[in-house]
Write an enzyme that holds these catalytic residues in place. Structure first.
Site: not given
Ligand code: F6P
Length: 366
Positions: A152, A187
């Site tokens: 992130d 598109r």
């Molecule tokens: O923090 C990393 C991340 O991939 C975020 O971007 C996302 O919101 C979250 O983890 C998804 O988490 P999980 O793999 O638990 O669904």
């Protein structure tokens, strides 16, 4: 010989294996004994075969492996005192008093809390007869060093987190694929990308892929954005563009803090511009797979620095988190960086978007 534990925690990120490899090999090079703690805090609480001594050859080939080979978990037990007591006991049983944690802000906060409670946890364990005072000799201080592993790129105080450029690369590749089919049919595509409450992946993907419009949490669009977005896209189409790409961060919100849904953006493009529109949610392909060159390099240099930080720690020092700022590896106090990151998230909740932008800025305010 000093024993150093390494664990990965929270969501996996490309480059975590490179970080473990660097910590293991640097520890050995410095005459220390590295231990891998498998399954994150869950392994710390369980102990036994979840805590394994690592040798030089155990991490051979790890630079090019995706995910985290020592596993990760979101562990509820470690949030309870009994879980941290179990973790402390397992570290003492293995003679470990330095822990390098590679994870997101939640995982690093947990580590710092563990450290703050450390001698108290040991005293309680001694009182309960689970360990002896002699076993704690020379281990009354717990060293914690954080490394930020997250796709992130949401930690203040560092320019990049381990994994974010691999994820960005993956998003760009996916949008390139989408581009060709979008071009063929003339598109529009609404592409939803990860990032939790941080818009870095969406914004940088927008720049790198030449998207027509981007939605991010830190800078919600002004009211009536539907017309603004359509005017921009109309202009692009008038210039001869055959495809339209709109990127929506998964945490995107409007100025009233309502989620901006990809389905709504699609409806706007269909109804107002009569564009044949599809939605692509990239999901976990953004997180899996091998690390790009930058993340391998970052993980390796930061792993080396993390071991240096363990070895140079003085009693009473604040726990550091390893950073990269203007291309230089450095350290900042872990909890200050976490607090500033969380303050940015609080600003968004209070609709102080300028404040959020300032705090999310990589300038670290000590
Ligand atoms: O923090 C990393 C991340 O991939 C975020 O971007 C996302 O919101 C979250 O983890 C998804 O988490 P999980 O793999 O638990 O669904």
């Amino acid at each position: 010989r000093k024993k150093i534990g390494i664990m990965t925690s929270g969501g996996d990120a490309p480059g975590m294996n490179g970080a473990v490899r660097a910590v293991v090999r640097m520890s050995i090079a410095k005459g220390c004994i590295p231990y891998a703690i498998y399954e994150g805090y869950e392994g710390l609480v369980k102990g036994g075969d979840k805590i394994k001594r690592m040798h030089w050859e155990d991490v051979r080939g790890w630079l090019s492996e995706g995910g985290t080979l020592i596993g990760t978990a979101r562990c509820a037990e470690f949030r309870e005192r009994w879980g941290r007591l179990a973790g402390a006991k397992n570290l003492i049983l293995n003679g470990i008093d330095a822990l390098i944690v590679c994870g997101g802000d939640g995982s690093l906060t947990g580590a710092d809390r563990f450290r703050a409670e450390w001698p108290g946890l040991l005293d309680e364990l001694i009182e309960k007869g689970e360990i002896t005072a002699e076993m704690c000799d020379g281990h009354r201080e717990l060293n914690i060093v954080g490394m930020v592993g997250s796709i992130d790129n949401d930690m203040t105080g560092t320019d990049a987190t381990i994994g974010c450029y691999s994820s960005l690369t993956r998003i760009c590749q996916a949008v390139d694929f989408i581009d060709s089919t979008a071009y063929s049919h003339s598109r529009a595509f609404v592409v939803e990308v990860m990032g939790r409450h941080c818009g870095w992946l969406a914004l940088m993907a927008g720049v790198a892929c030449g998207a027509d419009f981007v939605f991010i949490p830190e800078k919600p669009p002004v009211e009536g954005w539907e017309d603004e977005m359509c005017d921009i896209i109309k202009k692009h189409r008038a210039l001869g563009k055959r495809k339209t790409i709109v990127i929506v961060a998964e945490g995107a919100i409007d100025r009233n803090l309502n989620e901006i849904k990809a389905t709504y953006v699609k409806d706007v493009l269909c109804e107002k511009l009569k564009l044949d529109t599809r939605i692509t949610t990239l999901g976990h392909v953004q997180r899996g797979g091998t690390a790009c060159a930058y993340d391998r390099m970052l993980a390796t240099l930061q792993g080396v620095e993390a071991v240096e930080a363990v070895l140079s720690a003085q009693p009473g020092d604040e726990s550091p988190v390893i950073t990269i700022t203007e291309n230089k590896i450095g350290r900042v106090p872990l909890m200050s960086a976490v607090k500033q990151t969380q303050a940015g998230a609080e600003c968004i909740k209070k609709k102080d978007f300028d404040g959020a932008m300032r705090l999310r800025d990589r300038e670290f305010e000590e």
